[in-house]
Scaffold this active site. Structure first.
Site, short mmCIF file in Angstrom:
data_model
loop_
_atom_site.label_atom_id
_atom_site.label_comp_id
_atom_site.label_asym_id
_atom_site.label_seq_id
_atom_site.Cartn_x
_atom_site.Cartn_y
_atom_site.Cartn_z
N ASP A 48 -27.61 -9.56 8.94
CA ASP A 48 -26.90 -8.81 10.06
C ASP A 48 -26.55 -9.60 10.97
O ASP A 48 -27.76 -10.43 11.61
CB ASP A 48 -28.08 -7.76 10.21
CG ASP A 48 -27.42 -6.71 11.50
OD1 ASP A 48 -26.58 -5.92 11.07
OD2 ASP A 48 -27.84 -6.92 12.63
N TYR A 53 -24.23 -12.37 19.50
CA TYR A 53 -25.37 -13.08 19.00
C TYR A 53 -25.17 -14.45 19.47
O TYR A 53 -24.98 -15.11 18.65
CB TYR A 53 -25.92 -12.79 17.69
CG TYR A 53 -26.35 -11.27 17.55
CD1 TYR A 53 -26.72 -10.48 18.36
CD2 TYR A 53 -26.60 -11.14 15.85
CE1 TYR A 53 -27.22 -9.04 17.96
CE2 TYR A 53 -27.33 -9.55 15.96
CZ TYR A 53 -27.42 -8.84 16.96
OH TYR A 53 -27.95 -7.43 16.63
N SER A 159 -24.62 2.12 15.60
CA SER A 159 -26.06 1.52 16.05
C SER A 159 -26.28 2.08 17.34
O SER A 159 -25.30 2.49 18.02
CB SER A 159 -25.73 -0.09 15.97
OG SER A 159 -27.05 -0.70 16.25
N ASN A 160 -27.61 2.47 17.45
CA ASN A 160 -28.06 2.89 18.56
C ASN A 160 -27.22 4.33 18.95
O ASN A 160 -27.04 4.46 20.13
CB ASN A 160 -27.72 1.95 19.83
CG ASN A 160 -28.60 0.38 19.43
OD1 ASN A 160 -29.59 0.39 19.49
ND2 ASN A 160 -27.62 -0.37 19.41
N SER A 209 -35.44 -4.57 14.93
CA SER A 209 -36.94 -4.68 15.34
C SER A 209 -37.91 -4.04 14.86
O SER A 209 -38.64 -3.41 15.44
CB SER A 209 -36.78 -4.47 17.01
OG SER A 209 -37.77 -4.97 17.62
N LEU A 211 -40.52 -4.90 13.54
CA LEU A 211 -41.92 -5.40 13.34
C LEU A 211 -42.79 -5.30 14.95
O LEU A 211 -43.71 -5.84 14.95
CB LEU A 211 -41.64 -6.83 13.03
CG LEU A 211 -41.34 -7.20 11.65
CD1 LEU A 211 -41.41 -8.83 11.77
CD2 LEU A 211 -42.29 -6.61 10.50
N GLY A 213 -44.98 -4.21 17.59
CA GLY A 213 -46.48 -3.64 17.64
C GLY A 213 -47.37 -4.37 16.53
O GLY A 213 -48.26 -4.05 16.32
#
Length: 320
Positions: A48, A53, A159-160, A209, A211, A213
């Protein structure tokens, strides 16, 4: 690696979010390429990326070019199995900030630019990066419809987004819409309604995102001031694996439509994440990890193909 479905493609259950290889704090190009090769060798077949980016203002598409370079080093068989998903609709002026531009003309132009950078006949999955509050949502999505009709992209994603935006995109794109990419992790479960809607519509759900925490330092060195240990860390300790692996395995258990896309800067990180595809959590572990969410909305799922919703006829490009 265990497989899941994205549109008409079978892909590895764990993908790679390639953004960390191109933004602030990125590794040098050689190390970045080594990480991409390690991901493919570990069975990762979804990479992705996005045109935004990059770090500096004059290097738009840095991450796309990096992926294209990595794939050029692989065999034709490897390249055939890898699905590169890119996104358009955001920008980075070079000062660390992010912008949003959902104008149809902008999306058509950036898709063409991504197509050239990736060096492919058509983009396997092109995703609208974020809704633009200044542009009607149907107009932005209509640009994806035009790209599909023109054969520039093979499938579309969003997305979002919220639930209303998912339904509108489905109406405009029909079966051309194959995925929803929202933030979702053990620490941020706010997109659970969108995940369940994607499941009902037969769309892949790609948590970005994933992961959040699960900092390794909490398990390795629970010093004063470190975040509290969670059920994910306790299960990881009992299993002898990283908390990141447990977090990704938990995400996979939520629904057969979920394909997490963890980021990685080092080969060891993506190898560890890829191993989560083989970690199957039992009912007691899932109950502990679900915590206050331990209800029908976080029920364990099998990898059986989820029945797709009836196809909604695609609207014409003029719908914009």
């Amino acid at each position: 690696m265990r497989q899941r479905t994205l549109g008409e493609r079978s892909i590895g259950a764990i993908g790679l979010g390639a953004m960390p290889l191109s933004v602030e704090g990125r590794p040098d190009p050689g190390a970045a390429l080594t990480t991409l090769h390690a991901a493919i060798d570990a069975g990762v077949t979804l990479l992705d990326t996005a045109d935004s980016y990059h770090w500096h203002a004059d290097e738009v598409g840095h991450n796309e070019r990096l992926i294209a370079r990595a794939l050029a080093d692989r065999s034709p068989a490897d390249r055939a199995h890898v699905l590169v998903a890119t996104k358009g609709g955001r920008g980075r002026p070079g000062d660390g900030s992010w912008t949003v531009d959902g104008r149809p003309e902008h999306l058509r132009r950036t898709a063409e630019d991504s197509l050239r950078r990736l060096g492919v006949a058509a983009i396997a999955l092109y995703q609208l990066h974020k809704p633009d509050p200044l542009v009607p949502w149907a107009e932005s999505v209509g640009a994806l419809r035009e790209l599909l009709d023109a054969g520039k992209i093979r499938a579309a994603g969003i997305s979002n987004v919220d639930e209303r935006q998912i339904l509108t995109a489905r109406e405009i794109l029909g079966p051309g819409l194959v995925s929803v990419q929202n933030r979702f992790s053990p620490a941020d479960r706010g997109s659970l309604p969108q995940l369940r809607l994607a499941e009902r519509l037969g769309l892949a759900f790609l948590p970005w995102s994933p992961l959040g925490g699960l900092a390794r330092s909490v398990l390795d060195d629970p010093a004063d001031g470190a975040p509290a240990r969670t059920a994910f860390h306790r299960v990881a300790e009992a299993r002898g694996v990283s908390p990141q692996q447990v977090g990704l395995a938990w995400l996979l258990a939520l629904s057969p439509t979920v394909v997490p896309i963890p980021g990685a800067r080092r080969p060891a990180s993506i190898r560890d994440s890829a191993a989560a595809a083989g970690l199957v959590l039992d009912a007691d572990e899932l109950a502990a990890l679900n915590g206050p969410f331990a209800d029908s909305e976080t029920r364990p799922q099998t990898d059986a193909t989820y029945p797709a919703a009836p196809a909604i006829p695609a609207a014409s490009a003029s719908r914009r």
